[in-house]
Design a protein around this motif. Structure first.
Motif, mmCIF file in Angstrom:
data_model
loop_
_atom_site.group_PDB
_atom_site.id
_atom_site.type_symbol
_atom_site.label_atom_id
_atom_site.label_comp_id
_atom_site.label_asym_id
_atom_site.label_seq_id
_atom_site.Cartn_x
_atom_site.Cartn_y
_atom_site.Cartn_z
ATOM 1 N N ASN A 1 0.796 -1.227 0.000
ATOM 2 C CA ASN A 1 0.000 0.000 0.000
ATOM 3 C C ASN A 1 0.832 1.284 0.000
ATOM 4 O O ASN A 1 0.544 2.207 -0.748
ATOM 5 C CB ASN A 1 -0.954 0.011 1.198
ATOM 6 N N SER A 2 1.876 1.305 0.838
ATOM 7 C CA SER A 2 2.628 2.560 0.918
ATOM 8 C C SER A 2 3.363 2.826 -0.403
ATOM 9 O O SER A 2 3.411 3.969 -0.867
ATOM 10 C CB SER A 2 3.591 2.532 2.097
ATOM 11 N N SER A 3 3.901 1.772 -1.038
ATOM 12 C CA SER A 3 4.575 1.967 -2.334
ATOM 13 C C SER A 3 3.615 2.527 -3.362
ATOM 14 O O SER A 3 3.991 3.368 -4.182
ATOM 15 C CB SER A 3 5.108 0.641 -2.885
ATOM 16 N N ILE A 4 2.368 2.042 -3.345
ATOM 17 C CA ILE A 4 1.390 2.478 -4.339
ATOM 18 C C ILE A 4 1.110 3.972 -4.182
ATOM 19 O O ILE A 4 1.107 4.726 -5.155
ATOM 20 C CB ILE A 4 0.080 1.658 -4.209
ATOM 21 N N ILE A 5 0.914 4.397 -2.939
ATOM 22 C CA ILE A 5 0.644 5.817 -2.694
ATOM 23 C C ILE A 5 1.868 6.656 -3.079
ATOM 24 O O ILE A 5 1.743 7.709 -3.700
ATOM 25 C CB ILE A 5 0.271 6.062 -1.207
ATOM 26 N N VAL A 6 3.054 6.171 -2.708
ATOM 27 C CA VAL A 6 4.275 6.902 -3.056
ATOM 28 C C VAL A 6 4.388 7.042 -4.571
ATOM 29 O O VAL A 6 4.734 8.101 -5.095
ATOM 30 C CB VAL A 6 5.530 6.195 -2.475
#
Lengths: 236, 106
Positions: free
Chosen positions: A48-53
């Motif tokens: 999830n965090s990679s996607i938002i980044v």
């Protein structure tokens, strides 16, 4: 048109907010595509965090979708870089068209504005600039709208992505089609422009069929731009 | 391979493409022919994105009156010339497109 008129470059809270509001209607559709991207990225196995980044930093819908197709345990870096570059190569020309207008801004402002340049706010502000209207707020504020709604959509997609079907198979990509066509026919219209439309259209189709993938936009843009430059040179 | 590193690499590619011209920005003035040519880049870019999207919505040329992308695209272009309003064009173009696709089953 004069690119030295200082009030054309003015960037303040009021014109940024006005630009933001002008792009909000289109940004609603950007949310839907962000949602689709969020879902597709989860399914491709990104966390999830990679996607938002990715949505925050890269901010290029088509490149991000293409990257997902190349995403696997061992990502091939060169094909990824080439694909991302090819899809975004038009930004080279877009940057060139903005250059006369952004040249006067201090570097930090220039960097910040360029971060949020995307097709929709670029096309609308170029149309305004060419008419001699101030459009820096439209460019930056509009870009902020597209950018924030893209991130919002991506985030929603992580949790509610299953709520909608694939927006492309629904045909929601036609929103961008309608926008682009409206911008094309809403601009200058004369015989020369008509020929340039045809040249850009035909060369992009030919590039789509005969040149490497993702090259059709830059090819059409170059063909149209070169023809425009030569045509006027001859008439002078 | 670290995901974040890859994503940062993608960012470098997209941002440098956006910014490369400005990196060297002194007070360079483009020659006249270049400025004129660049003036035609916006309509050319928009055409080069829109025309393949409308004529080849599924990757192959579809020049038939049962191509809803093509029919709705022409409709949107006419509305745009007639009403001269971006939002009106998008909303009515999409409504017409959805009618063709899901109402009439094109």
């Amino acid at each position: 048109m004069s690119d030295s008129d200082p009030h054309l470059h003015e960037l303040n809270c009021q014109n940024i907010w006005a630009g933001f509001k002008q792009l909000v209607p289109i940004s609603f559709f950007v949310v839907i595509f962000g949602l689709a991207f969020g879902l597709a990225a989860t399914q491709a196995g990104l966390d999830n965090s990679s996607i938002i980044v990715m949505s925050t930093l890269v901010f290029a819908g088509a490149s991000q979708f293409a990257a997902l197709e190349l995403w696997s345990v061992e990502v091939a870096i060169i094909p990824l870089a080439v694909t991302v570059f090819a899809i975004n190569a038009r930004h080279l020309l877009m940057g060139a068209t903005l250059y006369p207008w952004l040249r006067q801004l201090p570097p930090t402002k220039r960097y910040t504005v360029m971060l949020v340049v995307s097709d929709a706010n670029w096309a609308m502000s170029m149309q305004a600039f060419t008419r001699g209207e101030p459009a820096m707020g439209l460019l930056f504020g509009g870009g902020l709208a597209l950018w924030s709604f893209w991130i919002l959509g991506t985030w929603l997609g992580l949790y509610f992505g299953n709520a909608i079907q694939d927006p492309v198979s629904l045909g929601l990509d036609m929103v961008m089609g309608c926008f682009l066509l409206a911008m094309v026919v809403g601009g200058q219209k004369d015989f020369r422009m008509f020929i340039i439309w045809i040249v850009a259209a035909v060369s992009s189709l030919l590039a789509y069929w005969y040149l490497p993938p993702n090259s059709h936009v830059i090819v059409g843009a170059l063909a149209g731009g070169i023809l425009g430059a030569i045509w006027l040179e001859k008439k002078r | 391979m670290d995901e974040v590193l890859l994503i940062f690499g993608m960012f470098l590619v997209t941002f440098s493409v956006r910014y490369v011209l400005f990196a060297a920005a002194g007070k360079v003035h483009f020659p006249g022919w270049l400025n004129i040519g660049l003036g035609f880049v916006p309509p050319a870019v928009l055409t080069a994105i829109a025309v393949p999207a409308v004529l080849m919505p599924r990757g192959e040329l579809w020049l038939q009156p049962d191509n809803p992308w093509l029919v709705a695209g022409l409709f949107a272009a006419i509305i745009s010339v007639w009403r001269r309003d971006l939002l009106t064009t998008i909303v009515s173009g999409m409504a017409f497109f959805m009618l063709l696709r899901f109402g009439l089953g094109f």
